[in-house]
Design a protein around this motif. Structure first.
Motif, mmCIF file in Angstrom:
data_model
loop_
_atom_site.group_PDB
_atom_site.id
_atom_site.type_symbol
_atom_site.label_atom_id
_atom_site.label_comp_id
_atom_site.label_asym_id
_atom_site.label_seq_id
_atom_site.Cartn_x
_atom_site.Cartn_y
_atom_site.Cartn_z
ATOM 1 N N VAL A 33 26.889 9.886 16.545
ATOM 2 C CA VAL A 33 26.218 8.606 16.332
ATOM 3 C C VAL A 33 24.749 8.862 16.006
ATOM 4 N N GLN A 34 24.301 8.279 14.917
ATOM 5 C CA GLN A 34 22.901 8.407 14.508
ATOM 6 C C GLN A 34 22.308 7.016 14.303
ATOM 7 N N HIS A 35 21.128 6.829 14.871
ATOM 8 C CA HIS A 35 20.437 5.556 14.756
ATOM 9 C C HIS A 35 19.054 5.833 14.181
ATOM 10 N N ILE A 36 18.817 5.339 12.979
ATOM 11 C CA ILE A 36 17.551 5.592 12.279
ATOM 12 C C ILE A 36 16.825 4.266 12.073
ATOM 13 N N VAL A 37 15.568 4.235 12.478
ATOM 14 C CA VAL A 37 14.727 3.056 12.276
ATOM 15 C C VAL A 37 13.436 3.507 11.606
ATOM 16 N N LEU A 38 13.131 2.921 10.457
ATOM 17 C CA LEU A 38 11.906 3.238 9.728
ATOM 18 C C LEU A 38 10.804 2.271 10.137
ATOM 19 N N GLY A 39 9.648 2.814 10.446
ATOM 20 C CA GLY A 39 8.511 1.982 10.797
ATOM 21 C C GLY A 39 7.907 1.302 9.590
ATOM 22 N N GLU A 40 7.179 0.223 9.844
ATOM 23 C CA GLU A 40 6.563 -0.519 8.750
ATOM 24 C C GLU A 40 5.511 0.320 8.024
ATOM 25 N N GLN A 41 4.870 1.242 8.755
ATOM 26 C CA GLN A 41 3.854 2.081 8.122
ATOM 27 C C GLN A 41 4.467 2.916 7.002
ATOM 28 N N LEU A 42 5.668 3.448 7.262
ATOM 29 C CA LEU A 42 6.297 4.317 6.267
ATOM 30 C C LEU A 42 6.818 3.527 5.085
ATOM 31 N N THR A 43 7.483 2.405 5.343
ATOM 32 C CA THR A 43 8.041 1.625 4.237
ATOM 33 C C THR A 43 6.947 1.018 3.371
ATOM 34 N N THR A 44 5.831 0.680 3.976
ATOM 35 C CA THR A 44 4.702 0.174 3.186
ATOM 36 C C THR A 44 4.141 1.268 2.305
ATOM 37 N N LEU A 45 4.095 2.485 2.844
ATOM 38 C CA LEU A 45 3.548 3.609 2.090
ATOM 39 C C LEU A 45 4.486 4.065 0.982
ATOM 40 N N SER A 46 5.787 4.072 1.255
ATOM 41 C CA SER A 46 6.731 4.645 0.303
ATOM 42 C C SER A 46 8.087 3.963 0.444
ATOM 43 N N GLN A 47 8.197 2.709 0.031
ATOM 44 C CA GLN A 47 9.423 1.940 0.188
ATOM 45 C C GLN A 47 10.554 2.514 -0.660
ATOM 46 N N ALA A 48 10.267 2.920 -1.888
ATOM 47 C CA ALA A 48 11.312 3.443 -2.767
ATOM 48 C C ALA A 48 11.928 4.706 -2.197
ATOM 49 N N GLU A 49 11.089 5.623 -1.683
ATOM 50 C CA GLU A 49 11.594 6.854 -1.128
ATOM 51 C C GLU A 49 12.393 6.598 0.141
ATOM 52 N N ALA A 50 11.942 5.626 0.944
ATOM 53 C CA ALA A 50 12.660 5.290 2.169
ATOM 54 C C ALA A 50 14.047 4.746 1.854
ATOM 55 N N ASP A 51 14.154 3.834 0.892
ATOM 56 C CA ASP A 51 15.448 3.280 0.514
ATOM 57 C C ASP A 51 16.377 4.357 -0.035
ATOM 58 N N ARG A 52 15.819 5.241 -0.831
ATOM 59 C CA ARG A 52 16.633 6.301 -1.413
ATOM 60 C C ARG A 52 17.150 7.256 -0.352
ATOM 61 N N TRP A 53 16.323 7.549 0.646
ATOM 62 C CA TRP A 53 16.736 8.450 1.723
ATOM 63 C C TRP A 53 17.857 7.839 2.561
ATOM 64 N N LEU A 54 17.724 6.548 2.917
ATOM 65 C CA LEU A 54 18.774 5.890 3.684
ATOM 66 C C LEU A 54 20.074 5.841 2.883
ATOM 67 N N LYS A 55 19.959 5.638 1.581
ATOM 68 C CA LYS A 55 21.152 5.612 0.737
ATOM 69 C C LYS A 55 21.835 6.975 0.725
#
Length: 250
Positions: A42-64
């Protein structure tokens, strides 16, 4: 202005930036043994607002990319929110656990590509390797687990593959091991607290290689059931004939 005065003025700003970037990713990894031939990663990943604001495209791609890895291993994926991901990968025995765990965290790149492409790059360069030695003791299985997690290379990547952020506190990573009969930790360099050392979850340290070595026991319910049935049969035979099977009456 004197250099020391500049340093005094910039120091609070530097501290503020460090605080804002701390814990950009909360990543909890757990292995749950429910019985001898059943369990799940079981893996639970939560991205902070600081990271998504800085690099939203990279964050979405990584989760995908994590979703695709999980589905390739017949896992289930849940997206409670755009910044949160829950991955559940079932396994049927110890060897399957090792294979799926190592394949998820160390995917093989396509052989046709000599250099990594932007869609192959991880938002977090997280490498983990699991080893498990199992011994059957009739009614229980003895499991010797060793986990190595390399967190020396962490960074946020741009579309061109350039590192735009790589603080040591970028990720807050925890590992948990749940078994029916508890865990006996042999060696780890993660915690100085005896209580957290024995029970977990364990907080992994960024910027270094983390190791956890533990022994735990998993009951074999099939063997326990077989022994219980045999005892009941022998008891019933004794109550009826007042002798054990194979023993001639006096």
């Amino acid at each position: 202005m004197h250099p020391q005065q500049w340093l005094k003025r910039l120091f609070p700003l530097f501290c503020c930036l460090c605080c804002l970037l701390t814990g950009c990713v909360n990543y909890d990894v757990g292995i749950k043994f429910t019985e001898q031939h059943q369990g799940k990663i079981v893996q639970h990943i939560v991205l902070g607002e600081q990271l998504t604001t800085l690099s939203q495209a990279e964050a979405d791609r990584w989760l995908k990319s994590l979703e695709q890895r999980a589905k390739a291993l017949r896992g289930n994926v849940d997206r409670p929110s755009s910044q949160e991901l829950v991955v559940t990968i079932p396994f049927g025995n110890g060897q399957e656990l090792v294979d799926k765990f190592n394949q998820f965290f160390n995917p093989d790149p396509p052989k046709s590509r000599r250099s990594p492409q932007p869609d192959q790059l991880d938002l977090l360069n997280l490498k983990a390797e699991l080893a498990l030695d199992q011994r059957n003791w009739l009614l229980v299985d003895r499991n010797h687990l060793r986990l190595t997690v390399d967190l020396r290379a962490l960074g946020v990547l741009s579309n061109q593959g350039n590192i735009i952020l790589s603080p040591g506190s970028l990720i807050d990573l925890q590992f948990d091991l749940q078994t029916p009969l508890g865990v006996n930790v042999l060696d780890t360099d993660l915690s100085e607290s005896p209580d957290s050392l024995a029970t977990g979850p364990w907080q992994l340290k960024p910027g270094q290689v983390n190791t956890i070595e533990a022994i735990f026991w998993v009951p074999s319910y099939l063997a326990i059931g077989t022994v219980a049935i045999a005892i009941l049969c022998l008891g019933g035979f004794w109550l009826k004939y007042r002798r054990w099977p194979g023993v001639l009456p006096n």
